[in-house]
Scaffold this active site. Structure first.
Site, short mmCIF file in Angstrom:
data_model
loop_
_atom_site.label_atom_id
_atom_site.label_comp_id
_atom_site.label_asym_id
_atom_site.label_seq_id
_atom_site.Cartn_x
_atom_site.Cartn_y
_atom_site.Cartn_z
N ASP A 8 22.35 41.34 37.65
CA ASP A 8 23.38 41.12 38.66
C ASP A 8 24.12 39.83 38.25
O ASP A 8 23.59 39.04 37.46
CB ASP A 8 22.70 40.93 40.03
CG ASP A 8 23.66 40.43 41.08
OD1 ASP A 8 24.73 41.04 41.23
OD2 ASP A 8 23.34 39.43 41.76
N ASP A 10 26.71 37.73 40.62
CA ASP A 10 26.89 36.73 41.69
C ASP A 10 25.55 36.36 42.33
O ASP A 10 24.87 37.23 42.88
CB ASP A 10 27.85 37.27 42.75
CG ASP A 10 29.23 37.52 42.16
OD1 ASP A 10 29.82 36.57 41.64
OD2 ASP A 10 29.70 38.67 42.20
N GLU A 17 29.01 32.02 44.52
CA GLU A 17 29.65 32.30 45.81
C GLU A 17 30.20 31.08 46.53
O GLU A 17 31.38 31.03 46.85
CB GLU A 17 28.68 33.06 46.73
CG GLU A 17 28.25 34.43 46.21
CD GLU A 17 29.36 35.50 46.24
OE1 GLU A 17 30.52 35.16 46.52
OE2 GLU A 17 29.06 36.67 45.96
N GLY A 51 31.58 43.18 48.13
CA GLY A 51 32.95 43.45 47.69
C GLY A 51 33.92 42.51 48.36
O GLY A 51 33.97 42.43 49.60
N HIS A 81 43.09 39.51 47.51
CA HIS A 81 41.99 39.67 46.55
C HIS A 81 42.46 39.36 45.14
O HIS A 81 41.74 38.70 44.36
CB HIS A 81 41.41 41.09 46.66
CG HIS A 81 40.09 41.23 45.98
ND1 HIS A 81 39.81 42.21 45.06
CD2 HIS A 81 38.95 40.48 46.07
CE1 HIS A 81 38.57 42.07 44.62
NE2 HIS A 81 38.03 41.03 45.22
N LYS A 84 42.81 35.69 44.92
CA LYS A 84 41.47 35.09 44.87
C LYS A 84 40.86 35.20 43.47
O LYS A 84 40.32 34.23 42.94
CB LYS A 84 40.56 35.77 45.91
CG LYS A 84 39.19 35.16 46.08
CD LYS A 84 38.17 35.58 45.03
CE LYS A 84 37.63 36.96 45.21
NZ LYS A 84 36.60 37.30 44.19
N THR A 122 28.72 44.21 41.58
CA THR A 122 29.70 44.64 42.56
C THR A 122 31.01 43.87 42.40
O THR A 122 32.01 44.19 43.01
CB THR A 122 29.07 44.37 43.96
OG1 THR A 122 28.11 45.36 44.19
CG2 THR A 122 30.04 44.34 45.08
N ASN A 127 36.26 38.86 36.92
CA ASN A 127 35.38 37.74 37.28
C ASN A 127 34.22 37.61 36.30
O ASN A 127 33.80 36.51 35.95
CB ASN A 127 34.83 37.92 38.69
CG ASN A 127 35.92 37.96 39.74
OD1 ASN A 127 36.99 37.39 39.54
ND2 ASN A 127 35.66 38.64 40.84
C1 XBP Z 1 28.77 40.44 44.72
C2 XBP Z 1 29.83 40.70 45.67
C3 XBP Z 1 31.22 40.38 45.26
C4 XBP Z 1 31.53 38.91 45.08
C5 XBP Z 1 33.00 38.66 44.90
O1 XBP Z 1 27.60 41.16 45.12
O2 XBP Z 1 29.60 41.18 46.77
O3 XBP Z 1 32.07 40.88 46.26
O4 XBP Z 1 31.11 38.21 46.23
O5 XBP Z 1 33.57 39.46 43.92
P1 XBP Z 1 26.42 41.40 44.05
P2 XBP Z 1 34.82 40.42 44.19
O6 XBP Z 1 25.95 40.07 43.57
O7 XBP Z 1 25.35 42.10 44.85
O8 XBP Z 1 26.97 42.28 42.95
O9 XBP Z 1 35.80 39.64 45.00
O10 XBP Z 1 35.35 40.78 42.83
O11 XBP Z 1 34.31 41.61 44.95
MG MG Z 2 24.07 39.04 43.72
#
Ligand code: XBP
Ligand code: MG
Length: 261
Positions: A8, A10, A17, A51, A81, A84, A122, A127
């Protein structure tokens, strides 16, 4: 020995985050002339929604000053988005987000041992590219044989789609891989695809696995790959978590006991 590690991004490869995505969302609001700002606590609650675009839509549904129509909110969410993600790429390129301690070492160990690397996330592809480039340089992205992002798996975690696609792309059975995750949604996605999960608690999900049983089925849960202390089940050495430790945990993981009894 696992044949592949599926990471994963993030919260797991890096703490993206609080000081990355959240700050970038706020820059996007400012650039769009909106008074909205997401503080650290509010953003933590919004992380229940996976997301970034979906998170914006969820937040807008509770804001009286958001566009009234669904189409208007959808258009604004797409615009914000994109702003961002551009702001996030700039922050990451400036070095505001780093790999979590112990990640680089485990990536290097996998490369040396021929354990394949993949990403199942996700987040948007831009990114991931920005983070790998900033933290691992030109050689970063090619180290991951398979990189699956929001664009590849629109059904976001906790849906197992991204993990199922990763197994398919790697040509591996679930029990031959280990997923590295930080969140309840990520854990659910990986478990639903049958992959053993190594959970490294992140800032926002530090307390998410508190009630007994909340992390049932994990290979192991701990505060980070940099230290062998505080893991459950206990690590056999106090140093960083490496492949030998993963192999030991896999040997005693209930899934494997069931499969090979
Ligand atoms: C990651 C997310 C993403 C990020 C932001 O979840 O939920 O939405 O917060 O990225 P995980 P985007 O770690 O479970 O994959 O703005 O590109 O969605
Ligand atoms: Mg994560």
């Amino acid at each position: 020995m696992p044949r592949a590690l599926i990471w994963d991004v993030d919260g797991t490869l890096a703490e993206t985050e609080r000081d990355g995505h959240r700050v970038a969302f706020n820059s996007a609001f400012e650039a769009a002339g909106l008074p909205w700002r997401w503080d650290v606590d509010h953003y933590g609650r919004l992380l229940q929604v996976t997301g970034g675009r979906e998170r914006l839509l969820h937040d807008m549904a509770l804001r009286p000053d958001a566009p009234a129509s669904a189409a208007g909110r959808e258009l604004l969410a797409r615009t914000l988005h994109a702003l961002k993600n551009a702001a996030y790429a700039r922050l990451v390129a400036q070095g505001q987000v780093s790999l979590r301690p112990g990640v680089r070492e485990l990536l290097d160990e996998c490369a040396a041992a021929g354990v394949r690397l993949a990403i199942a996330t996700t987040t948007s592809r831009s990114n991931v590219q920005a983070l790998l480039q900033a933290q691992l340089g030109d050689a970063g992205a090619p180290r991951f044989e398979v990189v699956l992002c929001a664009e590849d798996a629109p059904r976001k975690k906790p849906d197992p789609q991204v993990y199922r696609l990763a197994l398919q792309a790697l040509g591996l059975a679930a029990r031959d891989a280990v997923a590295v995750e930080d969140s309840p949604a990520g854990l659910a996605a990986a478990r639903a695809s049958g992959i053993p999960v190594l959970l490294t608690r992140s800032v926002y999900f530090a307390n998410a696995f508190q009630p007994p049983g909340a992390a049932d089925g994990v290979l192991a849960i701990g505060d980070g790959l940099h230290s062998g202390q505080g893991w459950s089940p206990a690590a056999s050495a106090p140093g960083r978590i490496g492949l030998t430790q993963l192999k030991d945990w896999l040997k005693t993981h209930p899934d494997n006991m069931r499969c090979c009894a």
